[in-house]
Design a protein around this motif. Structure first.
Motif, PDB file in Angstrom:
ATOM      1  N   SER A   2       0.829  -1.202   0.000  1.00  0.00           N
ATOM      2  CA  SER A   2       0.000   0.000   0.000  1.00  0.00           C
ATOM      3  C   SER A   2       0.863   1.251   0.000  1.00  0.00           C
ATOM      4  O   SER A   2       1.865   1.330   0.687  1.00  0.00           O
ATOM      5  CB  SER A   2      -0.907   0.005   1.239  1.00  0.00           C
ATOM      6  N   LYS A   3       0.454   2.242  -0.786  1.00  0.00           N
ATOM      7  CA  LYS A   3       1.186   3.503  -0.815  1.00  0.00           C
ATOM      8  C   LYS A   3       1.039   4.266   0.494  1.00  0.00           C
ATOM      9  O   LYS A   3       1.822   5.161   0.787  1.00  0.00           O
ATOM     10  CB  LYS A   3       0.681   4.357  -1.975  1.00  0.00           C
ATOM     11  N   SER A   4       0.009   3.916   1.279  1.00  0.00           N
ATOM     12  CA  SER A   4      -0.236   4.618   2.537  1.00  0.00           C
ATOM     13  C   SER A   4       0.344   3.871   3.729  1.00  0.00           C
ATOM     14  O   SER A   4       0.020   4.162   4.858  1.00  0.00           O
ATOM     15  CB  SER A   4      -1.754   4.805   2.746  1.00  0.00           C
ATOM     16  N   ASP A  27       5.296   9.408   2.310  1.00  0.00           N
ATOM     17  CA  ASP A  27       4.802  10.209   1.192  1.00  0.00           C
ATOM     18  C   ASP A  27       4.080  11.466   1.660  1.00  0.00           C
ATOM     19  O   ASP A  27       3.495  12.194   0.855  1.00  0.00           O
ATOM     20  CB  ASP A  27       3.844   9.379   0.331  1.00  0.00           C
ATOM     21  N   LYS A 118      -8.952   6.860   0.234  1.00  0.00           N
ATOM     22  CA  LYS A 118      -8.099   7.134  -0.927  1.00  0.00           C
ATOM     23  C   LYS A 118      -6.668   6.773  -0.582  1.00  0.00           C
ATOM     24  O   LYS A 118      -6.135   7.186   0.456  1.00  0.00           O
ATOM     25  CB  LYS A 118      -8.208   8.600  -1.336  1.00  0.00           C
ATOM     26  N   ASP A 119      -6.026   6.040  -1.470  1.00  0.00           N
ATOM     27  CA  ASP A 119      -4.730   5.453  -1.148  1.00  0.00           C
ATOM     28  C   ASP A 119      -3.543   6.154  -1.803  1.00  0.00           C
ATOM     29  O   ASP A 119      -2.402   5.934  -1.429  1.00  0.00           O
ATOM     30  CB  ASP A 119      -4.739   3.974  -1.569  1.00  0.00           C
ATOM     31  N   ASP A 120      -3.794   7.005  -2.788  1.00  0.00           N
ATOM     32  CA  ASP A 120      -2.671   7.614  -3.502  1.00  0.00           C
ATOM     33  C   ASP A 120      -2.715   9.142  -3.390  1.00  0.00           C
ATOM     34  O   ASP A 120      -3.580   9.707  -2.726  1.00  0.00           O
ATOM     35  CB  ASP A 120      -2.666   7.183  -4.970  1.00  0.00           C
ATOM     36  N   GLN A 121      -1.773   9.783  -4.036  1.00  0.00           N
ATOM     37  CA  GLN A 121      -1.648  11.236  -3.977  1.00  0.00           C
ATOM     38  C   GLN A 121      -2.870  11.905  -4.605  1.00  0.00           C
ATOM     39  O   GLN A 121      -3.340  11.509  -5.658  1.00  0.00           O
ATOM     40  CB  GLN A 121      -0.376  11.665  -4.710  1.00  0.00           C
ATOM     41  N   THR A 130      -0.399  18.562  -7.500  1.00  0.00           N
ATOM     42  CA  THR A 130      -0.596  17.738  -6.299  1.00  0.00           C
ATOM     43  C   THR A 130      -1.286  18.558  -5.217  1.00  0.00           C
ATOM     44  O   THR A 130      -1.133  19.778  -5.153  1.00  0.00           O
ATOM     45  CB  THR A 130       0.752  17.219  -5.765  1.00  0.00           C
TER      46      THR A 130
END
Length: 615
Positions: A2-4, A27, A118-121, A130
């Protein structure tokens, strides 16, 4: 992956990043740890894993479990475990918070509310730049948490009727003050509204009486997003604005306990030590076996020839007696149980101690101390049971805290997260005659009386009660001793912790100090701390610790600040600062407050300090 995802140590989940706390991943995404309902659930589901897979995480401490009103404790789960030849992913879930995001393009700065999952930027819907999460959040002293009410702030200042479906934007995000930051509704083309004064609150003692938001008629929604987006309860507490990474957003509530032998009989304690290592399911099978004879027979088959059956029968008699006791004790009574065990020799089991004869040490030691005990083996359970926001509370019940950890309130009596530390320590008992004589004179000092009044009013010191000279002395001495020991014992300052035993009540009188290893998950027990209590070695450490109270690199300012009424958080320290007597906050029981070098040795060495006669 996971990005988070963010990696967190288990001990941090007990003290800093437990349910309801925020932390930022690599991140830059701020995430809110979910409640205990979502622990031990396989990744991507809300269903708890097989109970037999949880067995290895269960921690038993009957005294602490009774005190906190739960059946057991559980060690925070690993990110993944292997069960029945299958790998199970067990990450602790978290959600994105705050929800409001701002475009990083200074020419745009459009605001957008994102989903909690929400998992991404996040990207700007206008310029595709961004987006970053808002710095501002809102909270109340009942523990509720929500986004800053941007729409309500505009409406109450301009008399508009904007909604969350409107397009909002910020102006002046580069400002160094909140007054320079403004929000406007693009949809209705409103004029920008400044956030000036949004942090202003009116207090009545520790309690927030009103806030900039409540004065505008903006109420707390009662939201508990860590338990689910729909979890909302009615709340009348003033809604307060804070920065999302401010230190007053989360105060973890923890309690600790020392595992004590169940009997004075060494054989029983040896059985108990091994019995605690048995898986819970096996324990339940044994304890459901019927009478004591039957239970002992089943346990004898489990242990083999390690113990005689008569030893196991005696163990169950003692174990069941302790198990059915009701531990509705005050904090003083609770610690008094531990205090007695440090004044005797314990040779086996969960607590191993060696009481040294005071005559083994130099003659001056007995003028100030009565006993010195080497704690060769100690087991400490640190449990998390809730949290406060804005200010630590002194009148909330434990059940109230636990309700904030579970979406399903019927589960609050089940378990709590905890970590168990196996280490070593040194216990020191002060000379009661000497400390009483010194206390009579020190208690009349004006500076001490002022500090005593502050401590009584502060919610930070609910466990201390009425501050006594003895407590101030022993707590200060503890800090000085830890700061000195690190040069010789092999541990860092943050790896040592204090536990203070002070009571003026004749029935529970105690004047003691335990210093023990507190970072067993990384450094374990090296034996270096126990060796510091050896005769001829300990005297030198004690003397250096006492000498260190005479001087601080910030003197004369440090001493003068103490004489003028105090320094540090809320002025709760007298002559004590980061250059002389403070520790990492994880090592101190009282948030680095209630410390005064002047009670150890006075500036003029005129008898106001407990150790003045040593010079």
């Amino acid at each position: 992956m996971s990005k988070s995802e963010v990696k967190t140590r288990k001990s941090q989940l007990i003290h800093t990043f437990g349910p309801g706390a925020m932390q930022v991943n690599k991140d830059g995404i701020s995430m809110l740890a979910c409640g205990l309902d979502y622990w031990f659930a396989e990744s991507g589901t809300s269903t708890s894993i097989d109970k037999s897979a949880i067995e290895k995480f269960i921690i038993q401490d009957e005294r602490l479990a009774s005190k906190l009103g739960v059946k057991e404790f559980r060690n925070p789960p690993d990110a993944s475990i292997k069960f029945k030849e299958r790998k199970i992913s067990l990450p602790l879930p978290a959600q994105r918070f705050p929800y409001w995001h701002i475009c990083s393009n200074t020419n745009c700065q459009i605001m957008k509310k994102e989903s909690s999952i929400k998992d991404d930027q996040s990207r700007c819907p206008v310029c595709d730049s961004t987006m970053y999460q808002s710095r501002f959040i809102s909270l109340c002293s009942h523990g509720h948490l929500q986004d800053f009410p941007w729409v309500e702030w505009i409406n109450n200042n301009l008399g508009k009727s904007c909604t969350e479906s409107c397009q909002l934007k910020l102006v002046g995000t580069g400002s160094t003050t909140s007054a320079g930051i403004k929000v406007k509704c693009v949809t209705h083309n409103t004029k920008p509204v400044s956030l000036g004064g949004v942090f202003q609150n009116e207090k009545d003692g520790d309690r927030v009486k009103s806030s900039a938001l409540s004065e505008k008629g903006i109420k707390c929604s009662g939201a508990k997003p860590w338990l689910g987006s729909e979890h909302v309860t009615a709340c009348e507490e003033p809604l307060v604005t804070a920065l999302r990474q401010a230190t007053n957003v989360y105060f973890a509530k923890t309690d600790s306990s020392i595992l004590l032998p169940v009997s004075d009989n060494e054989s029983i304690n040896r059985v108990y030590s091994e019995y605690e290592k048995i898986p819970s399911d096996t324990k339940k099978l044994i304890e459901g076996g019927g009478d004591i004879e039957t239970k002992a027979g089943i346990l004898a088959m489990y242990f083999g020839a390690e113990f005689e059956k008569s030893e196991l029968i005696n163990f169950f008699k003692s174990y069941e007696q302790v198990e059915h006791e009701v531990f509705e004790l005050s904090e003083v009574d609770y610690r008094f149980q531990e205090y007695h065990h440090f004044l005797e020799n314990n040779h086996d089991g969960c607590l191993v101690t060696k009481l040294r004869e005071i005559s083994e040490y130099d003659s001056w030691i007995s003028n100030y101390f009565s006993n010195i005990t080497q704690v060769k083996q100690i087991t400490v359970t640190n449990a998390f049971y809730g949290f406060d926001r804005i200010q630590p509370s002194k009148d909330r019940r434990i059940d109230s805290y636990k309700n904030d950890l579970w979406e399903n309130n019927s589960a609050t009596k089940g378990w709590l997260p905890a970590v168990k530390v196996y280490g070593e320590g040194i216990f020191i008992e002060f000379n009661s005659t000497a400390i009483k004589s010194w206390s009579r004179d020190f208690s009349t000092k004006t500076e001490f009386k002022k500090l005593q009044e502050k401590a009584l009013m502060s919610s930070l010191h609910e466990k201390v009660g009425v501050l006594s000279p003895a407590y101030l002395l022993i707590h200060t001495f503890s800090h000085l001793l830890i700061n000195q020991m690190i040069f010789d014992c092999g541990y860092s300052t943050a790896s040592l912790r204090e536990r203070i035993y002070v009571s003026e009540d004749p029935e529970t009188q105690m004047y003691g100090l335990l210093i023990y290893t507190a970072a067993g998950d990384s450094e374990g027990s090296l034996g270096g701390l126990v060796r510091m209590a050896e005769p001829k070695k300990f005297e030198a450490i004690l003397r250096k610790s006492i000498d260190s109270s005479n001087w601080c690199s910030s003197d004369p300012i440090c001493r003068e600040q103490g004489d003028k009424g105090g320094q540090g958080p809320y002025g709760m320290n007298l002559a004590a600062c980061h250059n002389c007597a403070l520790l990492p906050e994880t090592s101190c029981e009282n948030f680095n407050t209630l410390i005064d070098r002047g009670c150890v040795t006075s500036k003029e060495l005129n008898g106001d300090g407990y150790f003045d006669s040593l010079y």
